[in-house]
Design a protein around this motif. Structure first.
Motif, short mmCIF file in Angstrom:
data_model
loop_
_atom_site.label_atom_id
_atom_site.label_comp_id
_atom_site.label_asym_id
_atom_site.label_seq_id
_atom_site.Cartn_x
_atom_site.Cartn_y
_atom_site.Cartn_z
N ALA A 1 0.85 -1.19 0.00
CA ALA A 1 0.00 0.00 0.00
C ALA A 1 0.88 1.24 0.00
O ALA A 1 1.96 1.26 0.60
CB ALA A 1 -0.90 0.00 1.23
N GLY A 2 0.45 2.28 -0.72
CA GLY A 2 1.20 3.54 -0.73
C GLY A 2 2.48 3.48 -1.53
O GLY A 2 3.38 4.29 -1.33
N GLU B 1 -0.92 2.59 -7.45
CA GLU B 1 -2.34 2.27 -7.50
C GLU B 1 -3.02 2.85 -8.75
O GLU B 1 -3.77 2.18 -9.43
CB GLU B 1 -3.05 2.79 -6.24
CG GLU B 1 -2.71 2.02 -4.97
CD GLU B 1 -1.48 2.56 -4.27
OE1 GLU B 1 -0.73 3.34 -4.90
OE2 GLU B 1 -1.25 2.20 -3.10
N ASP C 1 -0.06 0.37 11.65
CA ASP C 1 -0.57 1.62 11.06
C ASP C 1 -0.84 1.49 9.57
O ASP C 1 -1.54 2.33 8.99
CB ASP C 1 0.43 2.76 11.31
CG ASP C 1 0.60 3.07 12.79
OD1 ASP C 1 -0.33 2.76 13.56
OD2 ASP C 1 1.66 3.61 13.17
N ASN C 2 -0.27 0.47 8.96
CA ASN C 2 -0.40 0.32 7.51
C ASN C 2 -1.67 -0.42 7.09
O ASN C 2 -1.98 -0.50 5.91
CB ASN C 2 0.82 -0.42 6.96
CG ASN C 2 1.04 -0.17 5.48
OD1 ASN C 2 0.87 0.96 5.00
ND2 ASN C 2 1.38 -1.21 4.75
N LYS D 1 -4.85 0.30 7.49
CA LYS D 1 -5.85 1.18 6.88
C LYS D 1 -5.49 1.49 5.44
O LYS D 1 -6.34 1.46 4.54
CB LYS D 1 -5.95 2.48 7.70
CG LYS D 1 -7.00 3.44 7.15
CD LYS D 1 -7.05 4.72 7.99
CE LYS D 1 -8.07 5.71 7.40
NZ LYS D 1 -8.12 6.97 8.19
N ASN D 2 -4.20 1.79 5.20
CA ASN D 2 -3.76 2.08 3.83
C ASN D 2 -3.93 0.87 2.93
O ASN D 2 -4.25 1.01 1.74
CB ASN D 2 -2.28 2.50 3.84
CG ASN D 2 -2.07 3.84 4.51
OD1 ASN D 2 -2.96 4.68 4.52
ND2 ASN D 2 -0.88 4.05 5.07
N ARG E 1 -6.26 -1.42 3.16
CA ARG E 1 -7.68 -1.54 2.83
C ARG E 1 -8.07 -0.54 1.74
O ARG E 1 -8.86 -0.87 0.84
CB ARG E 1 -8.54 -1.30 4.08
CG ARG E 1 -8.33 -2.31 5.20
CD ARG E 1 -8.82 -3.67 4.84
NE ARG E 1 -8.54 -4.65 5.89
CZ ARG E 1 -8.79 -5.95 5.79
NH1 ARG E 1 -9.32 -6.43 4.67
NH2 ARG E 1 -8.50 -6.77 6.79
N ILE E 2 -7.52 0.66 1.80
CA ILE E 2 -7.79 1.67 0.77
C ILE E 2 -7.24 1.19 -0.58
O ILE E 2 -7.90 1.29 -1.61
CB ILE E 2 -7.18 3.03 1.16
CG1 ILE E 2 -7.86 3.58 2.43
CG2 ILE E 2 -7.29 4.03 0.01
CD1 ILE E 2 -7.21 4.83 2.99
N ALA E 3 -6.02 0.67 -0.55
CA ALA E 3 -5.39 0.16 -1.79
C ALA E 3 -6.20 -1.00 -2.37
O ALA E 3 -6.32 -1.13 -3.59
CB ALA E 3 -3.96 -0.28 -1.50
N GLU F 1 -9.05 0.41 -4.38
CA GLU F 1 -8.58 1.03 -5.62
C GLU F 1 -8.19 -0.02 -6.66
O GLU F 1 -8.48 0.13 -7.85
CB GLU F 1 -7.41 1.97 -5.31
CG GLU F 1 -7.82 3.20 -4.50
CD GLU F 1 -6.64 4.07 -4.13
OE1 GLU F 1 -5.50 3.57 -4.19
OE2 GLU F 1 -6.85 5.23 -3.77
#
Length: 357
Positions: A208-209, A213, A236-237, A239-240, A242-244, A247
């Motif tokens: 992620a990040g 993406e 902490d990663n 959440k990122n 899940r967003i990835a 996308e």
């Protein structure tokens, strides 16, 4: 005047015991030196003998003509006992956690009673041509599992040649009773195309990040992937990750449906925390069940065999051409003519290819 003794002196260290006994070392040397027959190799491999399997793969990877001849005979006799595994290709950019993921995934499979073989195509050292990554030292738990076998192969200078050797190694591992073959690649590049042509399921690991993406990493890799796993989804990663996942799911739906009628999925996992691994294993089982039911599994295997037949013919023709002494002499002459401006690359090639050898 007497020389003053220095206050600095070395204290004798504690001697470490030998980790390998002299008897064990002698047995290993004796085994390596012994010339085994093809039938001895085949019999031992079919019984799951790891030392003979490793030695046979070494013969496969060797460029020595006698080793290649013996390896071909071993493969030919093992072939009737092969083609009974699920072949999984795993790729991802360096740093995505491929080794950690494969170890967690492999342990999950062996805990279910599976026998897995990991064939890792490693980048090579420019000095001694050996593997750099050293997966056998990176997968500390899996390497000691009696139901797992890990074999790193240096990529060398010829990727196609290594891919061919890997394919032959798959046959040997299947004959030795391994029902799941995992092939790890060095990263995103040409190696992915070669590995994709020898596996049933192609898995892309991503972070992620990573900034990929929106552009969908590399379009070709996305098109080949049967699933994308966002790894390192912990702390902490998470959440990122899940967003990835959302996308990538959107991006995948822009691609046409695969010939296998499988809609690629995007999952999140943490190999370090062993979370999400069971979902990935279940997904691969669903894919295999679907493709076997609709006939794509066998169709894909046949297409891969045709590809490797033509690829091997091309490699053999190229090797035969350049190794021929007559061609080597004529090629040198043509290069001199070319450098002198007395011919063109196309005319020189036509003359060379028209020679009988």
């Amino acid at each position: 005047m007497a020389k003053k003794a220095s206050a600095l002196h070395e204290i004798p260290g504690v001697s470490q015991p030998e980790t390998t006994s002299a008897l064990s070392a002698a047995k290993i040397k004796q085994f390596r030196a012994k010339k085994n027959s093809v039938d001895e190799f085949v019999q031992a491999i079919l019984q799951g003998g790891i030392p003979f399997l490793s030695k046979a793969i070494t013969l496969v990877e060797s460029t020595h003509p006698k080793h290649q001849e013996q390896a071909n005979e071993i493969i030919e006799k093992c072939l009737p006992f092969a083609n009974n595994s699920i072949r999984i290709g795993i790729t991802g950019v360096p740093g995505v956690g491929k080794s950690t993921f494969i170890e967690a995934f492999g342990k999950h499979l062996t805990n279910q009673g599976k026998k897995i073989a990991v064939l890792a195509v490693d980048p090579s050292s420019s000095v001694n041509k050996g593997s750099i990554l050293g997966d056998k030292t990176r997968m500390e738990q899996l390497v000691t599992d009696p139901n797992a076998f890990i074999r790193p192969s240096p990529a060398g200078s010829s990727l196609g040649g290594v891919a061919q050797k890997t394919r032959e190694s798959i046959i040997l591992c299947e004959a030795a009773g391994f029902d799941t073959i995992i092939i790890e690649t060095v990263g995103v590049g040409q190696s992915e195309t070669m590995v994709h042509s020898m596996v049933d399921f192609f898995l892309l690991l991503n972070l992620a990040g990573a900034g990929d993406e929106l552009q969908g990493i590399k379009r070709g890799i996305i098109e080949m992937a049967d699933a994308i796993v966002i790894n390192k989804a912990d702390g902490d990663n998470e959440k990122n990750a899940r967003i990835a996942q959302v996308e990538y799911n959107r991006a995948l739906h822009l691609y046409p449906l695969k010939e296998s009628n499988w809609q690629p999925k995007v999952l999140v996992a943490s190999a370090l925390k062993h979370s999400g691994i069971d979902s990935i294993a279940t997904m691969i089982q669903e894919y295999i069940a679907l493709t076997k039911q609709n006939g794509y599994f066998a169709q894909n295997r046949n297409a891969q065999n045709r590809f490797w037949l033509l690829s091997t013919i091309e490699q053999q023709l190229k090797a035969t051409f350049y190794k021929n002494p007559k061609i080597q002499k004529l090629l040198s002459d043509e290069i001199q003519q070319l450098e002198a401006g007395k011919t063109t690359p196309f005319l020189a090639a036509k003359r060379l290819l028209g020679e009988k050898f």
